[in-house]
Structure formats: structure tokens, C-alpha cells
Write a protein that holds these residues in place. Structure first.
Motif, short mmCIF file in Angstrom:
data_model
loop_
_atom_site.label_atom_id
_atom_site.label_comp_id
_atom_site.label_asym_id
_atom_site.label_seq_id
_atom_site.Cartn_x
_atom_site.Cartn_y
_atom_site.Cartn_z
N LYS A 173 27.89 54.27 20.94
CA LYS A 173 29.17 53.09 20.70
C LYS A 173 30.07 54.14 20.67
O LYS A 173 31.17 53.71 20.86
CB LYS A 173 28.56 52.17 19.65
CG LYS A 173 27.10 51.20 19.84
CD LYS A 173 27.52 49.90 18.77
CE LYS A 173 26.34 49.28 18.65
NZ LYS A 173 26.50 48.54 17.35
N SER A 174 30.40 54.80 19.98
CA SER A 174 31.47 55.49 19.64
C SER A 174 31.57 56.05 20.04
O SER A 174 33.45 56.45 20.56
CB SER A 174 31.06 56.59 18.71
OG SER A 174 32.11 57.38 17.97
N GLN A 227 24.24 54.35 17.95
CA GLN A 227 25.71 54.03 17.02
C GLN A 227 26.65 55.54 17.38
O GLN A 227 27.64 55.47 18.02
CB GLN A 227 25.70 54.63 15.89
CG GLN A 227 24.69 53.34 14.66
CD GLN A 227 25.42 52.22 14.67
OE1 GLN A 227 26.25 52.39 14.92
NE2 GLN A 227 24.46 50.96 15.44
N GLU A 234 20.19 56.37 15.66
CA GLU A 234 21.33 57.06 15.67
C GLU A 234 21.97 56.94 17.05
O GLU A 234 22.93 57.48 17.47
CB GLU A 234 20.76 58.05 15.22
CG GLU A 234 20.66 58.20 13.86
CD GLU A 234 20.52 59.94 13.46
OE1 GLU A 234 20.21 59.68 12.10
OE2 GLU A 234 19.25 60.14 14.21
#
Length: 427
Positions: free
Chosen positions: A320-321, A317, A314
Motif C-alpha cells: 500500500k505504501s 501494508q 505486513e
């Protein structure tokens, strides 16, 4: 302890006074009713409590030094700003005194002919492509996070690419400003933005920033009488014109009158020489070195204890966002899996190994670390998440653009570069 904060307050007060005067340039007295009492601002306070605070990632656009301050009516300015006025705003957003001592920050290129600032270009690095973009925009000021001029320059010619850029800026009349580590250090700056990518948490500074103390030595001595004390104090004040000497009080007992003064580096030697000329004070003299006061919330690197722990997967991710990237590099710590829990995160934008080294955390987030630095962290059970150097910094430009724009006339355009990018890409 309050010296650093007082300096920040004086800088801000000077800015508010200047901006009030600017409003009067463009508005009649009947239209304008702005004064310093109308300003809403927040400055760091000094306390003995642990330097921790809660950062809410959903409201990151409004931390201290953010858009909380916007003078009424100033958004209706009809003209551009002078360069020196723009620099005052930048100083208020992130004082250059917060930069590391080795850094080269501030105004690096200043045009010989002053011109109003109408367009400001924000970039992480000043490259040939970004300079061409600035020229096409008829830019007046480039704010380059990384200083394009870092090492001493003995000549300006076309052989060195950074010197070529400096020459082009001068020829085009474009000023170049670099904040670099002052943006990293300031509360609400690059490192707070970076660590907020994993969510809200209790955040502390890894390497505390210190204020500038003008008086860094304390001299303690004893004299026999009030008359001798008055004589000594008069001579001490004459050592440095009386401008850098502060008496911190006296106390009398059976052994005499105990006195103490604070002095600067420049006044230390003549002050000691003066005291040694008097038998009483020379026999009792002690010299104490004063520590610089900490500036809570400011400094290099951040450690966040997340309100809601996440898994390693998590965390990847979310970052990355947050960074706007499709790929990151991950090294799992010893005993970790993608489903391991991450509760403590240490972050440092750019090349963060020197700041992160030895910090106990579940995960390190930075731009780059060497092969052996990653191995060391992983062996201690800490995961490492790397984005490449400038990718850990560039996203803050959009945040800073909003903070800067609300402090400038609407006639001044603040633009984030469209061609600035990290030189490395995944192929």
C-alpha cells in the motif's frame, strides 16, 4: 552468447559519442573536457551462473540503466534537444528490443514538422484528460507507458477515442512514444521496482529475455581436400555477398577436413543448395539451429527471496505504501492467515497471470487476475495481492523521471502527469 550485450554496448557507445558532440555545440573546447572514458556505466554480463541478484530497495533509484551516467557539464546545456536525440536516450535506458514480440512500442506519432523537445510528459495511459494536460503544458513529447495505438488502424476519424487522441497529437505537433514491455523487461525497470516494494531480496527473472542473434544456423560438413574446401567456402560466401557467413574453424582427420560455418536465416537456403552440389559435403551435411543468447537480469516478471520474511499483513501494508494506495485486494492461499510468513514473492506488473501461472511462491503481486486464476493460485497455497492494472505500474513513472532528467539538458522539463489515474476506484 555475447551478441545481445554487444548490441546494447554499441547503442550506448553511439549515445555517448552523440552526447559528447552535443556538449561541444554548447561549450567551447576550453570549457569542456568530456570524453567516453569519463562515462560510468553498467551493462549486463553473460555468465552461466543462476540469473539472480540482490536488490536493495533503499537504493532502487540507482540500478543499472539509472542515473549513474551523467556527462560532466551537460547539465549546463542552454538549448533543447532534437526528438531523435531524445529517442536515443530512451533507447539507452530501455532498449526496445526487450519488448515482447506482440507489443507496439517506440515512436507511435511523429510530427511532420520537427521541433525541439522542451517539455516531456510521462503518463501511464494517454487519455483525453492527459492530452488536455499535454496541450496546456505545450508539451513536445508524450511518453505513454501503454501504447495508445495498438491494433492496426485503417482510418483516422473522430468516432474512436484513441484515433481522436492521435489526431490531436498530430494537430498539436506532439510526438507520442510508448515503451510498454521494454520497461517491464529491462533490468531495474517496472517489475524490479514493483517487487522491491516488499524489501530487499535475491531477485531472479521469471521469463528470460533473449538477445538478437544475427547468425542462427550452424552448418557442419566434410570435404576431401584443402582445394575442395577453398572452392566450397568461396561459393558459400558468394551466396549472400559474404556478409552473413562466419567460418568457425576446420579440423582434419583420416576421413577428411571437417568444417563448420554460421549463417543467417536469409543465407540458409542458398548455403544448403551450394553444399548439396558437392558430393562430399552433401553426404556429410548437418544443420543445427542455434539458440538466442539470454540477457541476464532482463525479462518478464520477478521472483524475490526476501532477506527478511514478513507476514501477509505486513506485505499488504508495505505494498500500500509503495504503490500509494489506500486499498488492495487480497486472496489468502489455502492454509494461510494474515500472520503467515511470506519469504518468496512473485511479481508481474499489469495483468500478470500468464507470467505468474505455476510459479511457486508464498505471494503473487500483480495488477489484475481473473476470478478463476485467483482461485487456482489460492488452491496451491499462494496468496494473491491485486492493485488493479495500472496501479501496479504508475508509481514507476516518478522513478523513470529522475533517470531521464539527469540525461537531458536542464532546459528540458520532464513532468509526470497529474491527471493520469486508473479508471477503477473503490466507492
Amino acid at each position: 552468447m555475447l551478441t545481445g550485450c554487444r548490441n546494447l554496448f554499441l547503442t550506448f557507445a553511439s549515445l555517448v559519442h552523440r552526447r559528447t558532440w552535443m556538449c561541444k555545440r554548447f561549450k567551447s573546447k576550453s570549457e569542456l573536457h568530456f570524453s567516453t572514458s569519463a562515462a560510468s556505466f553498467s551493462l549486463p554480463s553473460v555468465s552461466s551462473s543462476p540469473q539472480q541478484r540482490i536488490i536493495n530497495s533503499s537504493s532502487f533509484l540507482h540500478p543499472p540503466f539509472s542515473s549513474a551516467f551523467r556527462p560532466p557539464h551537460c547539465s549546463h546545456f542552454t538549448g533543447p534537444m532534437e526528438l531523435k536525440e531524445t529517442l536515443q536516450v530512451l533507447e539507452q535506458l530501455a532498449p526496445l528490443s526487450l519488448a515482447e514480440s506482440w507489443d507496439n512500442v517506440g515512436l507511435l506519432v511523429e510530427p511532420s514538422k520537427p521541433r525541439p523537445v522542451k517539455t516531456i510528459l510521462l503518463t501511464n495511459d494517454l487519455t483525453d484528460a492527459v492530452m488536455a494536460e499535454a496541450e496546456a503544458l505545450s508539451c513536445d513529447l508524450i511518453i505513454s507507458y501503454h501504447p495508445p495505438l495498438f491494433r492496426p488502424v485503417k482510418r483516422l476519424n473522430q468516432k474512436d477515442w484513441k484515433q481522436r487522441l492521435a489526431i490531436r497529437a498530430v494537430e498539436a505537433g506532439i510526438a507520442v512514444f510508448s515503451p510498454h514491455t521494454s520497461w517491464d523487461s529491462v533490468k531495474g525497470g517496472v517489475n524490479d521496482w514493483l517487487v522491491a516494494g516488499l524489501g530487499s531480496g535475491q531477485v531472479s527473472v521469471l521469463s528470460q529475455a533473449l538477445g538478437n542473434a544475427s547468425h542462427c544456423h550452424k552448418l557442419e560438413f566434410t570435404v576431401r581436400s584443402t582445394e575442395e574446401l577453398n572452392t566450397v567456402m568461396k561459393e558459400l560466401k558468394a551466396c549472400d555477398g559474404g556478409t552473413s557467413l562466419i567460418s568457425t574453424g576446420t579440423r582434419a582427420d583420416s576421413s577428411g577436413i571437417h568444417a563448420s560455418v554460421l549463417c543467417s536465416d536469409s543465407a540458409l537456403t542458398p548455403s544448403v543448395q551450394t553444399l548439396l552440389q558437392h558430393s562430399s559435403s552433401s553426404q556429410s551435411l548437418s544443420i543445427l539451429k542455434l539458440e538466442k543468447p539470454p540477457l541476464p537480469g532482463h525479462g518478464q516478471g520477478r521472483l524475490s527471496v526476501l532477506e527478511q520474511p514478513v507476514t501477509v499483513a505486513e506485505a499488504v501494508q508495505r505494498m500500500k505504501s509503495h504503490l500509494g494506495l489506500s486499498y488492495l485486494r487480497l486472496a489468502l492461499g489455502w492454509g494461510q492467515t494474515l500472520e503467515s510468513s511470506v519469504r518468496t514473492v512473485a511479481a508481474c506488473a499489469g495483468s500478470g497471470a500468464s507470467v505468474l501461472n505455476g510459479v511457486k511462491a508464498d505471494l503473487y503481486i500483480t495488477g489484475e487476475m481473473s476470478h478463476h486464476e485467483v482461485l487456482d493460485a489460492a488452491a496451491r497455497g499462494t496468496g494473491v495481492l491485486l492493485s488493479d492494472h495500472s496501479n501496479s505500474e504508475r508509481g514507476f513513472l516518478a522513478v523513470f523521471r529522475e533517470r531521464l532528467a539527469v540525461r537531458l539538458p536542464e532546459s528540458v522539463a520532464v513532468v509526470v502527469s497529474k491527471v493520469d489515474r486508473d479508471p477503477l476506484e473503490v466507492v
